[in-house]
Write a protein that holds these residues in place. Structure first.
Motif, mmCIF file in Angstrom:
data_model
loop_
_atom_site.group_PDB
_atom_site.id
_atom_site.type_symbol
_atom_site.label_atom_id
_atom_site.label_comp_id
_atom_site.label_asym_id
_atom_site.label_seq_id
_atom_site.Cartn_x
_atom_site.Cartn_y
_atom_site.Cartn_z
ATOM 1 N N TYR A 76 -58.932 6.256 9.521
ATOM 2 C CA TYR A 76 -58.248 7.154 8.586
ATOM 3 C C TYR A 76 -57.685 8.379 9.315
ATOM 4 C CZ TYR A 76 -60.433 4.511 4.764
ATOM 5 O OH TYR A 76 -60.826 3.523 3.895
ATOM 6 N N ASP A 77 -58.463 8.907 10.264
ATOM 7 C CA ASP A 77 -57.983 10.051 11.051
ATOM 8 C C ASP A 77 -56.795 9.655 11.921
ATOM 9 O OD1 ASP A 77 -59.961 11.630 9.956
ATOM 10 O OD2 ASP A 77 -61.351 11.373 11.644
ATOM 11 N N TYR A 78 -56.884 8.492 12.523
ATOM 12 C CA TYR A 78 -55.801 7.992 13.379
ATOM 13 C C TYR A 78 -54.523 7.803 12.558
ATOM 14 C CZ TYR A 78 -53.113 4.507 16.050
ATOM 15 O OH TYR A 78 -52.114 3.816 16.695
ATOM 16 N N ALA A 79 -54.651 7.216 11.373
ATOM 17 C CA ALA A 79 -53.482 6.979 10.522
ATOM 18 C C ALA A 79 -52.852 8.304 10.100
ATOM 19 C CB ALA A 79 -53.879 6.163 9.302
ATOM 20 N N ALA A 80 -53.685 9.303 9.795
ATOM 21 C CA ALA A 80 -53.160 10.601 9.382
ATOM 22 C C ALA A 80 -52.335 11.240 10.502
ATOM 23 C CB ALA A 80 -54.308 11.525 8.979
ATOM 24 N N LYS A 81 -52.793 11.072 11.745
ATOM 25 C CA LYS A 81 -52.053 11.611 12.890
ATOM 26 C C LYS A 81 -50.743 10.867 13.118
ATOM 27 C CE LYS A 81 -56.185 13.182 15.343
ATOM 28 N NZ LYS A 81 -57.046 12.973 16.544
ATOM 29 N N ASN A 82 -50.641 9.678 12.538
ATOM 30 C CA ASN A 82 -49.443 8.855 12.723
ATOM 31 C C ASN A 82 -48.624 8.720 11.441
ATOM 32 O OD1 ASN A 82 -49.415 7.403 15.618
ATOM 33 N ND2 ASN A 82 -51.541 7.648 14.951
ATOM 34 N N GLY A 83 -48.756 9.716 10.563
ATOM 35 C CA GLY A 83 -47.831 9.803 9.438
ATOM 36 C C GLY A 83 -48.270 9.219 8.119
ATOM 37 N N VAL A 84 -49.524 8.724 8.017
ATOM 38 C CA VAL A 84 -49.999 8.194 6.729
ATOM 39 C C VAL A 84 -51.221 9.011 6.312
ATOM 40 C CG1 VAL A 84 -50.823 6.201 5.437
ATOM 41 C CG2 VAL A 84 -49.186 5.882 7.304
ATOM 42 N N LYS A 85 -51.028 9.872 5.330
ATOM 43 C CA LYS A 85 -52.105 10.762 4.902
ATOM 44 C C LYS A 85 -53.232 9.979 4.247
ATOM 45 C CE LYS A 85 -49.103 14.767 4.064
ATOM 46 N NZ LYS A 85 -48.612 15.745 3.058
ATOM 47 N N ARG A 86 -54.420 10.482 4.464
ATOM 48 C CA ARG A 86 -55.593 9.853 3.856
ATOM 49 C C ARG A 86 -55.483 9.924 2.336
ATOM 50 N NH1 ARG A 86 -61.584 10.353 6.346
ATOM 51 N NH2 ARG A 86 -62.720 9.078 4.825
ATOM 52 N N ALA A 87 -55.874 8.840 1.678
ATOM 53 C CA ALA A 87 -55.736 8.772 0.223
ATOM 54 C C ALA A 87 -57.074 8.418 -0.417
ATOM 55 C CB ALA A 87 -54.683 7.732 -0.157
ATOM 56 N N ARG A 88 -57.198 8.764 -1.694
ATOM 57 C CA ARG A 88 -58.391 8.375 -2.444
ATOM 58 C C ARG A 88 -58.244 6.903 -2.856
ATOM 59 N NH1 ARG A 88 -62.280 11.320 -4.923
ATOM 60 N NH2 ARG A 88 -61.055 13.232 -4.630
ATOM 61 N N LEU A 89 -59.121 6.057 -2.371
ATOM 62 C CA LEU A 89 -59.009 4.621 -2.615
ATOM 63 C C LEU A 89 -60.100 4.145 -3.561
ATOM 64 C CD1 LEU A 89 -58.359 3.380 1.049
ATOM 65 C CD2 LEU A 89 -56.659 3.844 -0.718
ATOM 66 N N SER A 90 -59.750 3.151 -4.367
ATOM 67 C CA SER A 90 -60.742 2.521 -5.233
ATOM 68 C C SER A 90 -61.703 1.695 -4.378
ATOM 69 C CB SER A 90 -60.040 1.605 -6.243
ATOM 70 O OG SER A 90 -59.415 0.521 -5.558
ATOM 71 N N ALA A 91 -62.805 1.271 -4.979
ATOM 72 C CA ALA A 91 -63.778 0.460 -4.241
ATOM 73 C C ALA A 91 -63.148 -0.837 -3.702
ATOM 74 C CB ALA A 91 -64.987 0.163 -5.125
ATOM 75 N N PRO A 92 -62.367 -1.568 -4.526
ATOM 76 C CA PRO A 92 -61.716 -2.775 -3.983
ATOM 77 C C PRO A 92 -60.731 -2.457 -2.859
ATOM 78 C CG PRO A 92 -61.726 -2.846 -6.379
ATOM 79 C CD PRO A 92 -62.170 -1.468 -5.991
ATOM 80 N N ALA A 93 -60.027 -1.323 -2.968
ATOM 81 C CA ALA A 93 -59.068 -0.948 -1.936
ATOM 82 C C ALA A 93 -59.773 -0.603 -0.632
ATOM 83 C CB ALA A 93 -58.208 0.213 -2.401
ATOM 84 N N ARG A 94 -60.925 0.065 -0.721
ATOM 85 C CA ARG A 94 -61.707 0.376 0.486
ATOM 86 C C ARG A 94 -62.219 -0.905 1.135
ATOM 87 N NH1 ARG A 94 -63.883 4.410 -2.862
ATOM 88 N NH2 ARG A 94 -65.836 3.228 -3.093
ATOM 89 N N LYS A 95 -62.621 -1.849 0.300
ATOM 90 C CA LYS A 95 -63.102 -3.132 0.822
ATOM 91 C C LYS A 95 -61.979 -3.882 1.532
ATOM 92 C CE LYS A 95 -65.344 -7.445 -0.622
ATOM 93 N NZ LYS A 95 -65.865 -8.226 -1.785
ATOM 94 N N GLN A 96 -60.785 -3.871 0.923
ATOM 95 C CA GLN A 96 -59.628 -4.523 1.527
ATOM 96 C C GLN A 96 -59.283 -3.873 2.869
ATOM 97 O OE1 GLN A 96 -57.760 -7.094 0.902
ATOM 98 N NE2 GLN A 96 -56.009 -6.731 2.240
ATOM 99 N N MET A 97 -59.321 -2.544 2.910
ATOM 100 C CA MET A 97 -59.004 -1.817 4.135
ATOM 101 C C MET A 97 -60.019 -2.140 5.225
ATOM 102 S SD MET A 97 -56.639 0.274 5.161
ATOM 103 C CE MET A 97 -56.677 -0.518 6.758
ATOM 104 N N LYS A 98 -61.280 -2.186 4.849
ATOM 105 C CA LYS A 98 -62.334 -2.493 5.810
ATOM 106 C C LYS A 98 -62.203 -3.913 6.341
ATOM 107 C CE LYS A 98 -67.374 -2.765 6.290
ATOM 108 N NZ LYS A 98 -68.694 -2.507 5.653
#
Length: 532
Positions: free
Chosen positions: A474-496
């Motif tokens: 999440y920190d790496y993505a923020a440094k590269n132009g994608v701000k951290r967002a509030r994700l739902s539980a399924p979205a966090r699972k998908q990201m992981k």
């Protein structure tokens, strides 16, 4: 939604490059009164006469090869969406995929930040033998610079591949080394695997799993070896995963089906205007004719994958789980030309044992045909079986009397909707910017010594949890132009799942990657449930 539609459109277009291989030479035109093959049509005689007249009499010298490269596709477009012309380079790439091997140096690479990065070194291949390591950056190929600029991946492949026994020199930048490291590599045979994974997916229930990505020359042999290994580990039931399998050789599908069907069960038959009906039956020598079986398919399962699935379904031999298949019921015969180019022309339709041809309608244009999968998605077919319109005029019966339909792919016995609960705008943004791939490579590259001590995906999963790698991403993505967002539980699972899966693939291999992502796959869960 627009992003998802674009992703599905791209994924589908990437599946359109499938099918077979056979060698035919064409003769040189003779400078005499045209002689035509007996029974040839007036139209074909006109074409042959025109070509010869241009070649012999036209006022200027013309490049007939260039003309034919433009004319042949135009002619074939008038036939069907799968009759096509392929330049020499595309023909070679397709043949390599299906023949089971090609000559090269034995690496898997990606291009990131204008740099060729070695992701994996194929075990036993030429690169491993001379000491190339995963994580090396290729800077020079044969003393020509291949860094610091936009590098087409096809140019990299062209320079690294070549005839067996020839050599290529590469210079790599390696972490910890102040200077470039040079390697001279003798190209050798590199296997192209059909079986991506084979393991006991539910050992306590005796359920084995095998994923097959294509039907090539080595597919049957690979499958039999994998099944023998699974049997030695206690396999009593089997899942065959043909999702995203775009097909290949008809013969490979017949060989496979023969292993699961009892004697005299019809596997498939083919017929065309110039091809008499040819039926293929099981010979009774199959080793797995009674094992409980599930076949998994989706909208990218096509051609030979549908032949195998149709044989299993129509003979009521197993349960088909997933989503409606692509719908290709045509057989192509490739004709190779002397310059390495080829045409692939449809010579017959194939029919499943119940008598159905599952070829979907061509539509009014090739574009309509190509966009059919996207239209299915927009219509809601990926999410609800009720959205699927079967052709009520093409009704057939399986061996056991169940109703099946022709004219539009194979409908699974058990439909599993695509799981989109984990999709988010954040996920779409990081994928679009390739941040998952870039982070995964850099993360693994900096910890190769540590990852070398981890044996399988379970070990890596625990390690990543302890290292809090998701927050690091999440920190790496923020440094590269994608701000951290509030994700739902399924979205966090998908990201992981996406992040861990990429890291596992970079650190280990395809089988560990598939084993990991299968844990969260609803179609896999349904298949296991059926066999339990």
């Amino acid at each position: 939604m627009k992003t998802l539609k674009t992703i599905f459109k791209i994924l589908f277009l990437l599946t359109m490059g499938f099918f077979l291989g056979i060698e035919v030479m064409i003769g040189i035109f003779k400078r005499q009164r045209p002689q035509f093959e007996r029974g040839s049509s007036p139209g074909s005689q006109k074409v042959e006469t025109l070509i010869k007249a241009i070649d012999r009499k036209y006022v200027d010298v013309v490049d007939m090869d260039s003309i034919m490269d433009r004319v042949l596709p135009t002619i074939l477009e008038e036939l069907d969406p799968h009759s096509a012309y392929y330049p020499a380079e595309e023909t070679q790439e397709s043949n390599d995929e299906l023949h089971g091997s090609f000559s090269g140096i034995g690496i898997q690479f990606s291009i990131q930040d204008d740099t060729i990065r070695v992701n994996n070194v194929i075990h036993g291949g030429p690169s491993e033998k001379v000491g190339v390591l995963a994580g090396d950056r290729i800077v020079l190929i044969n003393d020509s610079l291949f860094a610091g600029k936009k590098i087409p991946s096809n140019e990299v492949v062209k320079n690294l591949k070549g005839p067996k026994g020839t050599t290529v020199k590469i210079s790599v930048k390696r972490n910890g080394e102040p200077n470039l490291v040079d390697f001279t590599i003798e190209r050798g045979d590199i296997p192209v695997k059909s079986v991506d994974a084979a393991y006991m997916i539910s050992p306590e229930d005796g359920i084995g799993y095998i994923m097959i990505n294509k039907f090539g020359e080595t597919t049957f042999a690979e499958m039999m070896v994998s099944l023998a290994e699974l049997s030695s580990k206690g396999m009593k039931k089997l899942i065959i995963d043909l999702r995203s399998n775009t097909g290949g050789y008809l013969g490979a599908a017949i060989q496979m089906a023969n292993q699961f069907l009892p004697k005299n069960d019809l596997i498939v038959y083919t017929q065309g205007a110039h091809s008499p009906i040819a039926k293929q039956y099981a010979d009774g020598h199959g080793r797995y004719t009674s094992i409980p079986l599930v076949v998994m398919i989706d909208e990218s399962s096509a051609s030979a994958a549908e032949i195998f699935t149709g044989a299993i379904q129509d003979n009521d031999r197993g349960t088909v789980v997933g989503r409606r298949s692509f719908g290709k019921g045509l057989v192509q015969e490739p004709i190779d030309f002397a310059d390495g180019s080829s045409i692939r022309i449809t010579i017959a339709r194939y029919y499943t044992p119940s008598g159905r041809c599952i070829q979907k309608p061509y539509g009014e244009s090739d574009e309509d045909y190509a966009m059919d999968i996207l239209k299915r998605y927009e219509h809601g077919e990926f999410f609800s079986a009720d959205s699927i319109k079967q052709n009520e005029e093409l009704v057939f019966k399986t061996k056991g009397g169940r109703t099946v339909y022709g004219g539009g792919g194979i409908m699974p016995d058990i439909f599993v909707a695509q799981d989109t609960t984990g999709y988010s705008q954040y996920y779409s943004d990081v994928v679009r910017k390739s941040l998952v791939n870039k982070f995964s490579f850099k993360y693994v590259d900096g910890k190769r010594a540590e990852f070398a001590k981890l044996k399988d995906y379970s070990d890596i999963e625990r390690y990543l949890d302890e290292d809090n790698v998701l927050n690091k991403f999440y920190d790496y993505a923020a440094k590269n132009g994608v701000k951290r967002a509030r994700l739902s539980a399924p979205a966090r699972k998908q990201m992981k799942t996406a992040l861990y899966g990429n890291i596992i693939y970079d650190a280990l291999d395809m089988q560990d990657y598939i084993s990991f992502i299968n844990q969260a796959d609803p179609t896999i869960s349904k298949a296991i449930e059926v066999l339990k």
